[in-house]
Scaffold this active site. Structure first.
Site, PDB file in Angstrom:
ATOM      1  N   LYS A  25      -9.438  -2.679   1.394  1.00 38.26           N
ATOM      2  CA  LYS A  25      -9.213  -1.546   2.311  1.00 38.26           C
ATOM      3  C   LYS A  25     -10.031  -0.323   1.908  1.00 38.26           C
ATOM      4  CE  LYS A  25      -6.874  -4.189   4.536  1.00 38.26           C
ATOM      5  NZ  LYS A  25      -5.787  -4.390   5.445  1.00 38.26           N
ATOM      6  N   ASN A  61       0.032 -18.591  21.625  1.00 35.57           N
ATOM      7  CA  ASN A  61      -0.895 -17.506  21.969  1.00 35.57           C
ATOM      8  C   ASN A  61      -2.232 -18.051  22.467  1.00 35.57           C
ATOM      9  OD1 ASN A  61       1.011 -15.577  21.258  1.00 35.57           O
ATOM     10  ND2 ASN A  61       0.302 -15.472  19.129  1.00 35.57           N
ATOM     11  N   ASP A  63      -8.984 -10.390   8.398  1.00 30.75           N
ATOM     12  CA  ASP A  63      -8.515  -9.014   8.157  1.00 30.75           C
ATOM     13  C   ASP A  63      -9.556  -7.933   8.469  1.00 30.75           C
ATOM     14  OD1 ASP A  63      -6.282  -7.379   7.283  1.00 30.75           O
ATOM     15  OD2 ASP A  63      -7.400  -6.952   5.452  1.00 30.75           O
ATOM     16  N   ARG A 115       2.988  -4.292  17.779  1.00 30.71           N
ATOM     17  CA  ARG A 115       4.353  -4.785  17.994  1.00 30.71           C
ATOM     18  C   ARG A 115       5.060  -3.843  18.926  1.00 30.71           C
ATOM     19  NH1 ARG A 115       6.965  -8.158  13.966  1.00 30.71           N
ATOM     20  NH2 ARG A 115       5.299  -8.728  12.543  1.00 30.71           N
ATOM     21  N   SER A 161      -1.275  -3.888  10.284  1.00 34.16           N
ATOM     22  CA  SER A 161      -0.861  -4.683   9.130  1.00 34.16           C
ATOM     23  C   SER A 161       0.423  -5.463   9.433  1.00 34.16           C
ATOM     24  CB  SER A 161      -0.617  -3.762   7.931  1.00 34.16           C
ATOM     25  OG  SER A 161      -1.789  -3.039   7.652  1.00 34.16           O
ATOM     26  N   ALA A 162       0.436  -6.715   9.019  1.00 37.19           N
ATOM     27  CA  ALA A 162       1.589  -7.601   9.217  1.00 37.19           C
ATOM     28  C   ALA A 162       1.996  -7.746  10.687  1.00 37.19           C
ATOM     29  CB  ALA A 162       2.785  -7.155   8.363  1.00 37.19           C
ATOM     30  N   CYS A 163       1.005  -7.765  11.573  1.00 38.23           N
ATOM     31  CA  CYS A 163       1.269  -7.972  13.004  1.00 38.23           C
ATOM     32  C   CYS A 163       0.600  -9.223  13.543  1.00 38.23           C
ATOM     33  CB  CYS A 163       0.839  -6.753  13.812  1.00 38.23           C
ATOM     34  SG  CYS A 163       1.930  -5.356  13.578  1.00 38.23           S
ATOM     35  N   GLY A 164       0.112 -10.095  12.666  1.00 38.12           N
ATOM     36  CA  GLY A 164      -0.288 -11.408  13.156  1.00 38.12           C
ATOM     37  C   GLY A 164      -1.773 -11.729  13.147  1.00 38.12           C
ATOM     38  N   LYS A 165      -2.600 -10.988  12.426  1.00 33.94           N
ATOM     39  CA  LYS A 165      -4.030 -11.328  12.400  1.00 33.94           C
ATOM     40  C   LYS A 165      -4.265 -12.683  11.726  1.00 33.94           C
ATOM     41  CE  LYS A 165      -5.418  -7.526  10.409  1.00 33.94           C
ATOM     42  NZ  LYS A 165      -4.078  -6.935  10.391  1.00 33.94           N
ATOM     43  N   TYR A 220      -1.409  -3.501  -7.257  1.00 40.92           N
ATOM     44  CA  TYR A 220      -1.125  -4.450  -6.168  1.00 40.92           C
ATOM     45  C   TYR A 220      -2.060  -4.293  -4.965  1.00 40.92           C
ATOM     46  CZ  TYR A 220       1.629  -7.453  -3.057  1.00 40.92           C
ATOM     47  OH  TYR A 220       2.033  -8.468  -2.228  1.00 40.92           O
ATOM     48  N   GLY A 221      -2.502  -5.394  -4.430  1.00 43.86           N
ATOM     49  CA  GLY A 221      -3.149  -5.466  -3.113  1.00 43.86           C
ATOM     50  C   GLY A 221      -4.208  -4.409  -2.866  1.00 43.86           C
ATOM     51  N   GLY A 222      -4.149  -3.868  -1.664  1.00 45.20           N
ATOM     52  CA  GLY A 222      -5.156  -2.909  -1.216  1.00 45.20           C
ATOM     53  C   GLY A 222      -5.259  -1.654  -2.082  1.00 45.20           C
ATOM     54  N   HIS A 239     -10.534  -3.132  11.179  1.00 46.40           N
ATOM     55  CA  HIS A 239      -9.394  -3.912  10.694  1.00 46.40           C
ATOM     56  C   HIS A 239      -9.158  -5.059  11.681  1.00 46.40           C
ATOM     57  CE1 HIS A 239      -4.898  -3.814   9.250  1.00 46.40           C
ATOM     58  NE2 HIS A 239      -5.614  -4.640   8.533  1.00 46.40           N
ATOM     59  N   ASN A 257       6.662  -8.139   1.694  1.00 44.46           N
ATOM     60  CA  ASN A 257       5.201  -8.048   1.644  1.00 44.46           C
ATOM     61  C   ASN A 257       4.632  -8.928   0.514  1.00 44.46           C
ATOM     62  OD1 ASN A 257       2.725  -6.923   2.721  1.00 44.46           O
ATOM     63  ND2 ASN A 257       2.616  -5.603   0.909  1.00 44.46           N
ATOM     64  N   ARG A 301       0.839  -1.198   0.000  1.00 45.33           N
ATOM     65  CA  ARG A 301       0.000   0.000   0.000  1.00 45.33           C
ATOM     66  C   ARG A 301       0.877   1.252   0.000  1.00 45.33           C
ATOM     67  NH1 ARG A 301      -1.686   0.758   4.381  1.00 45.33           N
ATOM     68  NH2 ARG A 301      -0.996  -1.062   5.517  1.00 45.33           N
ATOM     69  N   ARG A 313       2.602 -11.896  -1.028  1.00 48.10           N
ATOM     70  CA  ARG A 313       1.342 -12.396  -0.461  1.00 48.10           C
ATOM     71  C   ARG A 313       0.735 -13.514  -1.292  1.00 48.10           C
ATOM     72  NH1 ARG A 313      -1.438  -8.841   3.706  1.00 48.10           N
ATOM     73  NH2 ARG A 313       0.133  -7.272   4.188  1.00 48.10           N
TER      74      ARG A 313
END
Ligand code: GTP
Ligand code: SPV
Ligand code: MN
Length: 614
Positions: free
Chosen positions: A224, A524, A291, A421, A266-270, A215-217, A244, A388, A73, A390
């Site tokens: 998004k 977790n 997401d 994080r 974003s990119a923190c483990g969802k 690309y992506g979002g 989100h 990134n 993004r 995917r």
């Protein structure tokens, strides 16, 4: 289907206007069929823009490489063009909508020459659900068409629900690479100058205009742009929430079920958390979404959530049988891979996949053929996969997808968790004292920046309230007020006890050697079990000025965590929190001026007093 068959006069007129502006060679209305999906892939493969993977290794799967300018993004090129500047707020890039439309109309002029314009009718949420919304994306990218097939519900049924005059979100997208007569693509087509890309939102008219990125979002506009930025505005106006958030179903050893929504940046483990395989015996996690969550209060006073998407667009590097076996099993077939490595035997590979790259050489995401790395450890500057990179895969392929994942009613939410994080200060788990305190905790979330945005400095900490900073389509102060208002309405209606309990988690604490103190991933589940029991009123906490922390011994220890480490992870770091308060007051809350709800400023004062009195 062709243009003349469109029954919705507004849609037909908008498609005609867009075609007149962008002058494609042909216009196609997408029907969402498998035949169409296959045809779009064939166009890309025939043009040498994608590769079909080895059918024996990775059936019906494809590998794509985007342009190095087009890998994530572009936050600095994402605009919230509300009529009033004040409606965009301090966390968004605001631009005058009239000016922006003028600029973009200039860019859009003739931008689809030599290409086909695809009209993609899609539903976010099960088609016809009360909570679902319809969008139509116009795009000149076959890659966008097949990714939208996976991520959203595309097709003729959507047009049926839309009828002759239904509401839809107008989404315009062009990769910005017209072709001259006889010219062919020589690589991923896009506008390579990041500063000429536009991801624009017009909240007052619920429109999205995207230009220059494929690309992506930036390009899959249901995600998004619609499901968060525009939907957050709709949620504000109509009294619901677009977040989100992952949604997971947690079952305890006695068979009792709770649904949990989790907001992590974003990119923190969802994706990891949403499909987790618990190490804790007897517990089970199933996935509803990884997401985005759309949530509305039901007539019974309970908050219900749906996953508006029907696919996953997940991060590849770091995904392995150890970190996310469910994702690894989801992507064994029928998957689109973008920006990872291509092996000699026609399979895919990425850093931390869990095994060294097979064969003598490997093709990187940049298209270079290099000797195969002998370990899967990332080497800075020499990544085989972009950080990134995917996968796109249908949600149905996830082995732990919950049977009710696409129930139009949604699932009742018992708890929210927020997190980010943070190497220091923020404990492993913490429960908010009440709704207002929970909103306060969400509002002060900080997290290290990841590679999910291409124009931010990865590693530094930024405040990312509710993991929504890149995705809130209006003033963040008003967004906090919206959360407070929904809580108050529930309480005033006598439904306060049905509000989700709010928690804060942090899997990312590091020791003095920079090593993660908590093993994370499947472990977790121990924290999920703690908060499950907390929702049921278990005596497993200690009250502190920052919230209810786990009582020592109340979270069972993973084999590689010592009691001393656990004690550190759940202790109240008084000095750290005092610094946190000062930073929030000076550098974060100060940005919102009189739009900062008084209740939140008051929470900061109460917490500070509490810490000072210890
Ligand atoms: P978006 O799709 O960008 O919104 O992100 P996401 O929140 O779904 O991110 P994802 O689950 O793909 O997380 C990606 C990164 O977080 C990978 O590098 C993972 O290895 C890392 N990660 C996930 N869970 C954990 C954990 O429990 N501990 C640690 N240390 N890292 C984790
Ligand atoms: C994110 O960045 O939070 C994503 C990936 O989920 S993208 O769809 O590209 O926004
Ligand atoms: Mn995301």
């Amino acid at each position: 289907m062709n243009l003349s068959e469109l029954k919705h006069a507004g849609l037909k007129q908008w498609v005609e206007e867009t075609a007149a502006l962008m002058t494609p060679d042909a216009v196609e209305i997408c029907d969402g069929t498998k035949a169409e999906y296959d045809r779009m892939l064939k166009i890309m493969v025939d043009a040498k823009l994608g590769v079909k993977l080895n059918q024996d290794k990775r059936p019906d799967s494809y590998w794509f490489r985007s342009d190095p300018s087009d890998v994530a993004r572009a936050e600095s090129r994402t605009f919230i063009a509300s009529k009033n500047k004040d409606d965009a707020g301090p966390t968004n890039n605001w631009t005058d909508p009239v000016e922006l439309k003028k600029t973009m109309e200039g860019l859009y002029k003739g931008c689809m020459k030599g290409r086909t314009m695809y009209v993609i009718p899609f539903s976010m949420g099960p088609i016809g659900s009360d909570i679902a919304k319809i969008g139509v994306e116009i795009s000149d990218s076959p890659y966008v068409v097949f990714n939208m097939h996976i991520m959203t519900r595309v097709g003729a049924k959507v047009l049926d629900v839309l009828g002759t005059d239904g509401f839809f979100v107008r989404c315009r997208h062009s990769i910005a690479k017209p072709l001259a007569a006889g010219e062919k693509d020589t690589g991923w087509p896009c506008e390579p100058d990041v500063n000429k890309k536009y991801i624009s939102h017009f909240p007052d008219t619920y429109e999205i205009w995207s230009y220059g990125s494929g690309y992506g979002g930036n390009a899959l506009l249901g995600k998004k742009c619609l499901a968060l930025r525009i939907a957050s505005v709709l949620g504000r106006d109509e009294g619901w929430l677009a977040e989100h958030m992952l949604i997971l179903k947690l079952t305890n050893p006695q068979g009792k079920v709770k649904y949990i929504g989790g907001a992590l940046p974003s990119a923190c483990g969802k994706t990891n958390l949403a499909m987790l395989i618990p190490t804790l015996p007897g517990w089970k996690v199933e996935c509803i979404g990884d997401d985005i969550a759309w949530m509305k209060f039901g007539a019974d006073g309970q908050l219900y959530a749906i996953n508006p998407e029907c696919g996953f667009f997940g991060v590849l590097p770091g995904t392995s049988d150890h970190s996310n076996k469910s994702a690894m099993d989801s992507i064994k077939k029928n998957t689109i891979f973008t920006n990872c490595g291509l092996t000699e035997d026609g399979d895919v590979w990425w850093e931390q996949i869990g095994y060294p790259a097979p064969g003598k050489t490997i093709t990187t995401w940049k298209g270079e053929v290099i000797p195969s790395p002998t370990t899967d450890k990332p080497v800075a500057g020499q990544e085989v996969a972009h950080v990134n990179a995917r996968f796109t895969v249908p949600a149905q392929q996830c082995p732990v997808i919950a049977p009710e994942w696409d129930d139009p009613k949604g699932v009742p939410i018992s708890a929210f968790l927020f997190g980010g994080r943070r190497a220091a200060t923020i404990p492993l788990a913490n429960q908010a004292k009440d709704w207002v305190h929970g909103v306060f905790m969400g509002s002060i979330t900080g997290s290290e920046i990841t590679a999910a945005a291409l124009d931010l400095q990865a590693g530094s900490i930024r405040r990312d309230p509710f993991a929504m900073v890149p995705f809130c389509g209006y003033h963040m102060g008003d967004y906090f007020a919206h959360w407070l208002k929904l809580g108050k309405q529930a309480q005033d209606a006598g439904n306060g006890d049905k509000l989700p309990k709010i928690f804060f988690v942090n899997w990312f604490r590091k020791d003095e050697n920079g090593k993660f103190m908590w093993p994370g991933y499947s472990e977790n589940s121990r924290v999920l079990a703690w908060l499950f029991d907390r929702c049921d009123g278990a005596d497993n906490f200690v009250e502190t000025p920052i919230g209810n922390l786990p009582k020592p011994g109340s979270i069972s220890l993973p084999s590689d965590v010592s009691e001393a480490t656990m004690a550190e992870l759940i202790k109240l770091d008084v000095d750290g929190w005092k610094k946190e308060i000062a930073d929030v007051r000076e550098n974060h809350y100060s940005k919102f001026g009189d739009k900062l709800p008084k209740e939140l400023a008051a929470q900061l004062d109460v917490m500070e007093k509490g810490l000072n009195s210890l």
